[in-house]
Design a protein around this motif. Structure first.
Motif, short mmCIF file in Angstrom:
data_model
loop_
_atom_site.label_atom_id
_atom_site.label_comp_id
_atom_site.label_asym_id
_atom_site.label_seq_id
_atom_site.Cartn_x
_atom_site.Cartn_y
_atom_site.Cartn_z
N HIS A 1 89.25 12.43 -39.13
CA HIS A 1 88.08 11.69 -38.67
C HIS A 1 87.95 11.76 -37.15
CE1 HIS A 1 84.76 8.94 -39.22
NE2 HIS A 1 85.24 8.17 -38.25
N ALA A 2 89.07 11.65 -36.45
CA ALA A 2 89.03 11.72 -34.99
C ALA A 2 88.50 13.06 -34.51
CB ALA A 2 90.43 11.46 -34.43
N ALA A 3 89.02 14.15 -35.09
CA ALA A 3 88.54 15.48 -34.70
C ALA A 3 87.08 15.66 -35.07
CB ALA A 3 89.39 16.56 -35.37
N GLY A 4 86.67 15.13 -36.23
CA GLY A 4 85.28 15.24 -36.65
C GLY A 4 84.34 14.48 -35.74
N MET A 5 84.73 13.30 -35.31
CA MET A 5 83.90 12.53 -34.39
C MET A 5 83.73 13.25 -33.05
SD MET A 5 82.77 9.87 -36.01
CE MET A 5 82.62 11.07 -37.36
N PRO B 1 92.75 23.13 -44.07
CA PRO B 1 91.99 24.28 -43.56
C PRO B 1 90.92 23.87 -42.54
CG PRO B 1 92.27 24.47 -45.93
CD PRO B 1 92.76 23.10 -45.55
N GLY B 2 90.91 24.54 -41.41
CA GLY B 2 89.90 24.32 -40.38
C GLY B 2 90.21 23.22 -39.40
N LEU B 3 91.14 22.33 -39.75
CA LEU B 3 91.43 21.19 -38.86
C LEU B 3 92.20 21.60 -37.61
CD1 LEU B 3 91.16 18.21 -38.29
CD2 LEU B 3 93.21 17.81 -39.70
N PRO B 4 93.20 22.49 -37.68
CA PRO B 4 93.91 22.86 -36.44
C PRO B 4 92.98 23.41 -35.38
CG PRO B 4 95.14 23.59 -38.37
CD PRO B 4 93.81 23.11 -38.87
N GLY C 1 91.52 19.79 -48.60
CA GLY C 1 91.11 21.19 -48.64
C GLY C 1 89.68 21.37 -48.15
N PHE C 2 88.90 20.28 -48.13
CA PHE C 2 87.51 20.34 -47.68
C PHE C 2 87.20 19.17 -46.74
CE2 PHE C 2 87.82 22.16 -51.90
CZ PHE C 2 87.20 23.39 -51.76
N ALA C 3 88.23 18.61 -46.13
CA ALA C 3 88.06 17.38 -45.36
C ALA C 3 87.20 17.55 -44.13
CB ALA C 3 89.43 16.82 -44.98
N VAL C 4 87.32 18.69 -43.46
CA VAL C 4 86.50 18.91 -42.27
C VAL C 4 85.02 18.97 -42.65
CG1 VAL C 4 85.93 20.56 -40.44
CG2 VAL C 4 88.33 20.06 -40.96
N GLU C 5 84.72 19.72 -43.70
CA GLU C 5 83.35 19.82 -44.18
C GLU C 5 82.82 18.45 -44.60
OE1 GLU C 5 79.71 21.54 -45.57
OE2 GLU C 5 81.29 22.32 -44.27
N ASP C 6 83.65 17.67 -45.28
CA ASP C 6 83.22 16.36 -45.77
C ASP C 6 83.00 15.37 -44.62
OD1 ASP C 6 83.33 17.28 -48.36
OD2 ASP C 6 85.28 16.41 -48.79
#
Length: 444
Positions: free
Chosen positions: A17-21, A51-54, A159-164
């Motif tokens: 969530h922090a990276a997404g914000m 995936p995608g978070l790093p 597995g899809f958390a960044v997208e979500d």
């Protein structure tokens, strides 16, 4: 509009969530009590696989838009919006959720709020928690009623958390209808990007918002256990549960998603959430309303024992020192999460029965070895299957789904495969001379 945001908790939910914000344009500070975790995150290192978070994390740590600290006072003075993203694990010896971490955030943060602030809870909590915490915030915060708490449940899929996070399928904001304050206004500013793309934005009372996540998980768990229960019937009648699921999935009222029979669900959400939901219903005096979830849980756990029994049957009831390859340790692909993992549970049960178990997973090896240090963990799929008498596909990683049955057949001692996820092309394995055993479908 750029906002200053803090996220308390930097585990799977909080770090994502922090990276997404930050990606949405906000200035963000992540808070945790674990200095080692904070140091890793501040270096742009993610302590788990997603995936995608790093890439997202490093991008915004480097840009300065995202930073991490162990100092709650620093976060309180920096941010105007505070998210709670800590864990609510199952209590030991109980089905109920452990609220220690959530309560600790409130007890730490609220006394530090010396100017108006909005707190949005994202953790999955028992219904009634938000109202209790909102009252506690007003009691502890120096600004009193200007410290407002709402609930904003998360719907992340591992597995899809960044997208979500960046493109959610809906946003739910729970507010106290008697004290609505600025919560909806602030939430609309935080999520302006998603709202501009016409993401459904639902404002509910606090209790409804709390119930959305656990109700969704209870429904998904029920659907999965339903098809696994049907698989049990298929296995004794000769029916094929995959074809059956295709047929009933054409009914628009039912749909095909989550009708894949197999080893069942696991992870850190569905199992604990349905158990906590049952526990909370009991506390509220409506336990009979959710009695069916006990059978949902039982069906799910029964699938693991079923696969163990199949392995023992194929070994003539004598697994001692017989080599078994278990492909998969994570509870699902594209994750290194082994919490309540059906795959690792099967491997562990076979190991305790005396089998020579060789496990391989593309991402979850370190986590699995920490829980089961006495199991042999192979460095590759090839090493795991070498001289195996039975191959069990327990997590449906793409690497396993795409295995060449002819090549695998040359490496094993006996060509028997148990497709515990119904993810292999059965005909190809049969054509290659394998004894193929699926879940709720034909066995050769």
């Amino acid at each position: 509009m750029t906002m200053r945001i803090s996220v308390f908790g930097t585990g799977y939910l909080g770090a994502t969530h922090a990276a997404g914000m930050a990606e949405l344009g906000h200035e963000v500070i992540g808070v945790d009590i674990d200095p080692a975790k904070i140091e890793r995150l501040q270096r742009g290192e993610v302590p788990f696989y997603e995936p995608g978070l790093p890439e997202l994390l490093r991008k915004h740590v480097d840009s300065g838009r995202l930073r991490f600290t162990t100092d709650a006072a620093e976060a309180a003075s920096f941010a105007d919006v505070h998210f709670i993203g800590v864990g609510t694990p199952q209590k030991k010896g109980s089905y109920a959720a452990d609220m220690t971490f959530v309560d600790s955030v409130i007890e730490t943060l609220a006394p530090l709020l010396i100017r108006p602030a909005v707190i949005l809870g994202k953790s999955t909590v028992p219904v009634g928690t938000a109202a209790r915490l909102a009252a506690r915030v007003r009691e502890l915060a120096p600004v009193g009623d200007d410290a407002q708490l709402g609930w904003n449940p998360e719907f992340l899929r591992e597995g899809f958390a960044v997208e979500d996070t960046l493109r959610p399928d809906r946003l739910v904001i729970g507010v106290d209808k008697d004290r609505p304050g600025r919560i909806e206004e602030v939430a609309r500013e935080v999520y302006a990007d998603a709202i501009s793309r016409e993401t459904p934005f639902l404002v509910t009372d606090l209790a409804t918002a709390e119930l959305v996540k656990v109700s969704a998980n209870a429904f998904l768990a029920t659907k999965i256990s339903f098809i696994n229960a049907i698989a049990e019937v298929c296995e004794v009648t000769g029916a094929d549960v995959t074809e059956l699921a295709d047929a009933i999935g054409h009914d628009a009222r039912i749909g095909r998603k989550f009708l894949g029979a197999g080893l069942g669900f696991g992870g850190g959400c569905l199992p604990k959430d349905i158990r906590a939901f049952m526990a909370r219903a009991g506390e509220l005096g409506v336990d009979q309303a959710l009695t069916f979830l006990r059978e949902v849980d039982d069906v799910n756990l029964r699938r693991r024992q079923h696969v163990v029994s199949l392995v023992k049957r194929e070994l003539g009831g004598a697994p001692l020192s017989r080599r078994v390859a278990v492909l998969g340790a994570a509870f699902k692909p594209e994750s290194d999460d082994i919490r309540d993992s059906p795959a690792l549970d099967v491997a562990g049960q076979l190991h305790l029965a005396g089998a020579d178990v060789r496990v391989f997973d593309p991402e979850a090896m370190a986590n699995a070895a920490a829980v089961w240090p006495t199991i042999t963990f192979a460095e590759s799929t090839a090493a795991a299957i070498a001289d195996a008498e039975i191959v069990v596909v327990a997590t449906e990683w793409k690497e396993f789904r795409g295995l060449d049955p002819h090549a695998v057949g040359e490496a094993v001692a006996n060509k028997v495969v148990i497709d515990a996820r119904n993810c292999l092309p059965a005909d190809s394995w049969l054509d290659a001379g394998w004894r193929y055993i699926g879940m709720g479908r034909y066995s050769s």
